[in-house]
Design a protein around this motif. Structure first.
Motif, short mmCIF file in Angstrom:
data_model
loop_
_atom_site.label_atom_id
_atom_site.label_comp_id
_atom_site.label_asym_id
_atom_site.label_seq_id
_atom_site.Cartn_x
_atom_site.Cartn_y
_atom_site.Cartn_z
N ALA A 362 0.82 -1.22 0.00
CA ALA A 362 0.00 0.00 0.00
C ALA A 362 0.85 1.26 0.00
N LEU A 363 2.13 1.15 0.35
CA LEU A 363 3.01 2.32 0.35
C LEU A 363 3.28 2.82 -1.06
N THR A 364 3.11 1.94 -2.05
CA THR A 364 3.32 2.34 -3.44
C THR A 364 2.01 2.40 -4.23
N THR A 365 1.05 1.52 -3.89
CA THR A 365 -0.25 1.50 -4.57
C THR A 365 -1.35 1.44 -3.52
N PRO A 366 -2.26 2.43 -3.50
CA PRO A 366 -3.33 2.40 -2.49
C PRO A 366 -4.07 1.06 -2.51
N ALA A 392 -3.15 -9.85 2.93
CA ALA A 392 -2.91 -8.42 2.75
C ALA A 392 -1.68 -8.18 1.89
N ALA A 393 -0.61 -8.88 2.18
CA ALA A 393 0.65 -8.65 1.48
C ALA A 393 0.61 -9.17 0.04
N GLU A 394 0.03 -10.33 -0.16
CA GLU A 394 0.01 -10.95 -1.48
C GLU A 394 -0.89 -10.21 -2.47
N HIS A 395 -1.97 -9.58 -1.95
CA HIS A 395 -2.98 -9.03 -2.85
C HIS A 395 -3.33 -7.58 -2.56
N ASN A 396 -2.52 -6.91 -1.75
CA ASN A 396 -2.66 -5.48 -1.47
C ASN A 396 -4.03 -5.14 -0.90
N PHE A 397 -4.36 -5.78 0.22
CA PHE A 397 -5.57 -5.50 0.98
C PHE A 397 -5.19 -4.89 2.33
N SER A 398 -5.91 -3.87 2.74
CA SER A 398 -5.82 -3.39 4.12
C SER A 398 -7.05 -3.89 4.86
N PHE A 399 -6.83 -4.57 5.98
CA PHE A 399 -7.91 -5.17 6.74
C PHE A 399 -8.12 -4.43 8.06
N CYS A 400 -9.38 -4.18 8.39
CA CYS A 400 -9.75 -3.60 9.68
C CYS A 400 -10.84 -4.47 10.32
N ALA A 401 -10.78 -4.60 11.63
CA ALA A 401 -11.75 -5.41 12.35
C ALA A 401 -12.19 -4.71 13.62
N THR A 402 -13.42 -5.01 14.02
CA THR A 402 -13.91 -4.64 15.35
C THR A 402 -14.44 -5.91 15.99
N ALA A 454 -8.47 10.03 4.79
CA ALA A 454 -8.05 11.42 4.98
C ALA A 454 -7.20 11.61 6.24
N ASP A 455 -7.00 10.56 7.00
CA ASP A 455 -6.28 10.66 8.27
C ASP A 455 -4.79 10.37 8.05
N PRO A 456 -3.91 11.13 8.69
CA PRO A 456 -2.47 10.87 8.55
C PRO A 456 -2.08 9.44 8.92
N ALA A 457 -2.85 8.82 9.81
CA ALA A 457 -2.53 7.45 10.19
C ALA A 457 -2.70 6.47 9.03
N PHE A 458 -3.46 6.89 8.03
CA PHE A 458 -3.71 6.04 6.87
C PHE A 458 -3.13 6.67 5.59
N ARG A 459 -2.08 7.45 5.76
CA ARG A 459 -1.37 8.05 4.63
C ARG A 459 0.12 7.74 4.73
N GLY A 460 0.75 7.70 3.56
CA GLY A 460 2.18 7.41 3.53
C GLY A 460 3.01 8.65 3.84
N ALA A 461 4.33 8.46 3.81
CA ALA A 461 5.25 9.56 4.11
C ALA A 461 5.11 10.69 3.10
N ASP A 462 4.67 10.37 1.88
CA ASP A 462 4.49 11.39 0.85
C ASP A 462 3.09 12.02 0.90
N GLY A 463 2.30 11.62 1.89
CA GLY A 463 0.96 12.19 2.05
C GLY A 463 -0.12 11.50 1.25
N ARG A 464 0.22 10.52 0.45
CA ARG A 464 -0.79 9.82 -0.36
C ARG A 464 -1.57 8.84 0.51
N PRO A 465 -2.89 8.69 0.23
CA PRO A 465 -3.70 7.74 1.02
C PRO A 465 -3.27 6.30 0.76
N LEU A 467 -5.41 3.81 1.41
CA LEU A 467 -6.64 3.12 1.05
C LEU A 467 -7.20 3.74 -0.23
N ASP A 468 -7.64 2.91 -1.15
CA ASP A 468 -8.25 3.38 -2.39
C ASP A 468 -9.76 3.38 -2.20
#
Length: 690
Positions: A362-366, A392-402, A454-465, A467-468
């Motif tokens: 995700a650091l290179t492709t949302p 997540a790593a093999e297929h570029n997924f970000s997972f969130c759970a509650t 839109a949150d910095p916690a979900f953006r890279g060092a270059d400011g790009r999101p 998550l797509d």
């Protein structure tokens, strides 16, 4: 359900459950040994339901099956007329009709009496002294097609359509005393919401092949017209139309019947109404905004620390709470308004914890945003499991759970307590629905451009999101996460596709067949020692569970969506011989939602069934766009053909975790979630996991 445990090294969850179960066991004394929606199924010349006053004056128990008050079950004898409901009926249990526990505590029927019918997945329960199902020719779990044969000894007719209904029949293998052994007849496809069914049992035989005679009460009811002053006159009047339905649609002469009755399935409006009410109210409050949330932890990992995950984010999302205590703690239930619907206490909110795992890719492709559903009585941190990180790593997924509150780690004492006192089960079902709403709010945060993206916690060092949001949000869950994933997808307005891993539905069918339930069995044994009562208790639980698990929503999971809800697609990945979630529960789900099966599903000789996966249409061409079931086989023996769990080593190693740990299965999931296509990743052969 949780990953398989080995006796040599019991996990923390298992140790905790055993300790809590042991403590509660001490408090309960031992006893001396001893598809589409319908609108009301009433048709033809069916008598109107009794009024509440008439019902109060009638016998409390149905005289046609004296083995237990609620038998046969489910049964419209226990309903009254109510023109305000979708079926025109309402359940009318009393404390005296429900099983009391070992302490003599009667159950409060209020939660059940909100229902306008019975569970769409309900087992039909009766007590038939001396019956031999094989001698009678009843359809076993391995030959469902036999249930529709012309001379079948058990016949179920949908009185709305006139169609025969498929099933399998079994005797409760957990009952050591034949005198208290239940006959269980399970629908092979869920009954249709709002429809009424007529049941006929005929030509039943004992082990010697001798025909069993009906009891005196039923014989009189099925015989000549009784005089009005006869105590059975009213029951005969109620059943006359059942005899007519069985004669018209199955050519059954009432004189051949051992037992017959009718029941109405709850309407979808009744079963799903609470959850849709809180969903619509909560999202109306939200409007076009993203939910309010707080990030409490952001951890960046070096490649040396974690080669797959770049960042882990934790926090809380604020969700309107409709439970009857501030913050909705374990044990709380819905706050019901004057109209009988869940209502938010002023300012009451749920602070739902979340944990997100963001892959390095995700650091290179949302990345594609996906919700993740945890296992039995677990928690959100299971999103950091190795198989989820690999996906997540093999297929570029970000997972969130509650948490699936209602059945999460914090709910364990309440779940255990409910097994000893039925009245407490309402809190489990209501909190589960609030937990689904919590998950929907987390999904909105992942999909909303002004949410996590839109949150910095979900953006890279270059400011790009990272998550797509253009791709929306999808769902992936395993075990309890697969079971609860069905209801979540069914009511979600954001999630269009979901993967239900090692899934099934209808806990009342699953529990006896699950190795997970073994640690709970002593509780219910002590609280409800009669095995016939236990089957009734599980079925009564299911009436409330339907409001908070997939079984009550399956008719609307795919192509007949609920109001203000889009159509959905699901991919079911099943582990053949699963020790924790019975395969048969997944097969019923697939038939109910219209999923197709990937074939060849198994190698020749692997299935014990006369017609493997009867009633589930095959996928004929790939890629396939639609809902599907794929069976993954790791070589585990076929499961028991009784309502008992498989155990190691007799039934091999539990394959419950195998599909999610197989790279090809993860590839199949990723393709489905991102494109909606089911692809063949097994080269035209049965899918193997290991």
């Amino acid at each position: 359900m949780h990953p398989p445990s080995r006796p040599r090294s019991r996990p923390r969850l298992s140790r905790t459950l055993t300790a809590l179960a042991g403590a509660l066991l001490l408090s309960v004394p031992a006893l001396p040994a001893a598809a589409h929606d319908g609108t009301g199924g009433d048709g033809g010349d069916r008598p109107a339901p009794l009024s509440a006053e008439e019902r109060a004056a009638a016998p409390a128990c149905d005289p046609i099956d004296p083995a237990a008050c609620l038998l046969p079950f489910p049964n419209d004898w226990f309903t009254v007329r109510d023109r305000k409901t979708g079926t025109g009926r309402r359940i009318a249990f009393t404390p005296q009709t429900l099983p009391a526990n070992a302490l003599g505590q009667p159950a409060d029927p209020a939660a059940w009496n909100r229902g306008d019918g019975f569970s769409p997945g309900s087992a039909l329960i009766a007590k038939i002294p001396g019956i031999d199902l094989a001698k009678s020719g009843a359809a076993p779990i391995t030959d469902i097609a036999r249930s529709l044969s012309r001379d079948a000894p058990i016949v179920i007719v949908d009185t709305t359509t006139g169609q025969r209904w498929p099933y399998w029949a079994e005797l409760d293998a957990n009952a050591a005393d034949p005198a208290r052994q239940a006959l269980l007849v399970h629908p092979a496809r869920n009954f249709i919401p709002g429809h009424t069914y007529a049941v006929g049992l005929r030509n039943l035989r004992d082990g010697s092949g001798t025909l069993l005679a009906a009891n005196e009460a039923f014989s009189r009811i099925a015989g000549r017209q009784l005089p009005r002053e006869d105590p059975l006159w009213a029951r005969q009047k109620q059943l006359r139309w059942v005899f007519d339905e069985l004669a018209d649609h199955a050519r059954i002469d009432k004189r051949s019947l051992y037992l017959a009755w009718d029941f109405t399935v709850a309407s979808s409006e009744n079963t799903t109404g609470d959850l849709l009410e809180i969903r619509d109210d909560a999202f109306d409050q939200l409007g076009r905004k993203a939910p309010t949330y707080t990030v409490t932890s952001v951890v960046d990992f070096t490649p040396e620390q974690d080669a797959r995950i770049a960042r882990e984010v934790k926090g809380f999302v604020s969700v309107p709470s409709y439970l009857n205590a501030p913050g909705g703690p374990p044990g709380s239930a819905f706050n019901l308004g004057r109209d009988g619907k869940p209502e938010q206490l002023p300012g009451n909110t749920q602070q739902a914890p979340f944990q997100c795992e963001i892959p390095r890719s995700a650091l290179t492709t949302p990345s594609q945003a996906s919700l993740y559903g945890h296992g039995l009585l677990g928690r959100e941190r299971e999103v950091a499991a190795g198989n989820v990180k690999s996906m997540a790593a093999e297929h570029n997924f970000s997972f969130c759970a509650t948490k699936w509150i209602g059945m999460s780690d914090e709910d364990i004492p309440v779940v255990i307590s409910a097994l000893t006192d039925m009245s407490k089960f309402r809190a489990v079902a209501d909190r589960l629905q609030q937990g689904v709403l919590d998950t929907l709010f987390l999904g909105r945060l992942m999909a909303h451009p002004k949410g996590f993206a839109a949150d910095p916690a979900f953006r890279g060092a270059d400011g790009r999101p990272l998550l797509d949001t253009r791709k929306g949000v999808v769902y992936d869950g395993n075990s309890q996460g697969g079971i609860m994933g069905g209801i979540t997808v069914a009511v979600s307005q954001d999630v269009k596709r979901g993967v239900l891993g090692v899934t099934g539905m209808n806990y009342s069918v699953l529990l006896n067949r699950s190795s997970d339930f073994v640690q709970f069995q002593p509780l219910i044994d002590r609280a409800y020692p009669d095995k016939l009562d236990q089957q009734l208790v599980l079925s009564l639980f299911q009436l409330l569970w339907d409001r908070g698990e997939t079984n009550g929503y399956a008719a609307h999971l795919t192509d007949r969506p609920l109001p203000d809800t889009p159509r959905h697609q699901v991919l079911m990945q099943i582990a053949f011989g699963d020790h924790q979630v019975a395969n048969v529960a997944a097969e019923v789900q697939a038939r109910t939602i219209g999923a197709r099966i990937a074939t060849p599903a198994l190698a020749p000789g692997r299935s014990p069934d006369v017609t493997p996966y009867w009633g589930i249409a095959p996928i004929t061409r790939y890629p396939y766009r639609g809902s599907a079931m794929v069976v993954w086989d790791s070589g585990t023996p076929a499961p028991p053909q009784t309502n008992t769990p498989p155990f190691e080593p007799d039934y091999g190693e539990d394959p419950h975790s195998a599909p999610r740990n197989t790279a090809a299965a993860r590839q199949q999931k990723a393709e489905f979630l991102t494109t909606g296509k089911v692809v063949d990743v097994c080269s035209g052969q049965p899918c193997r996991s290991g």
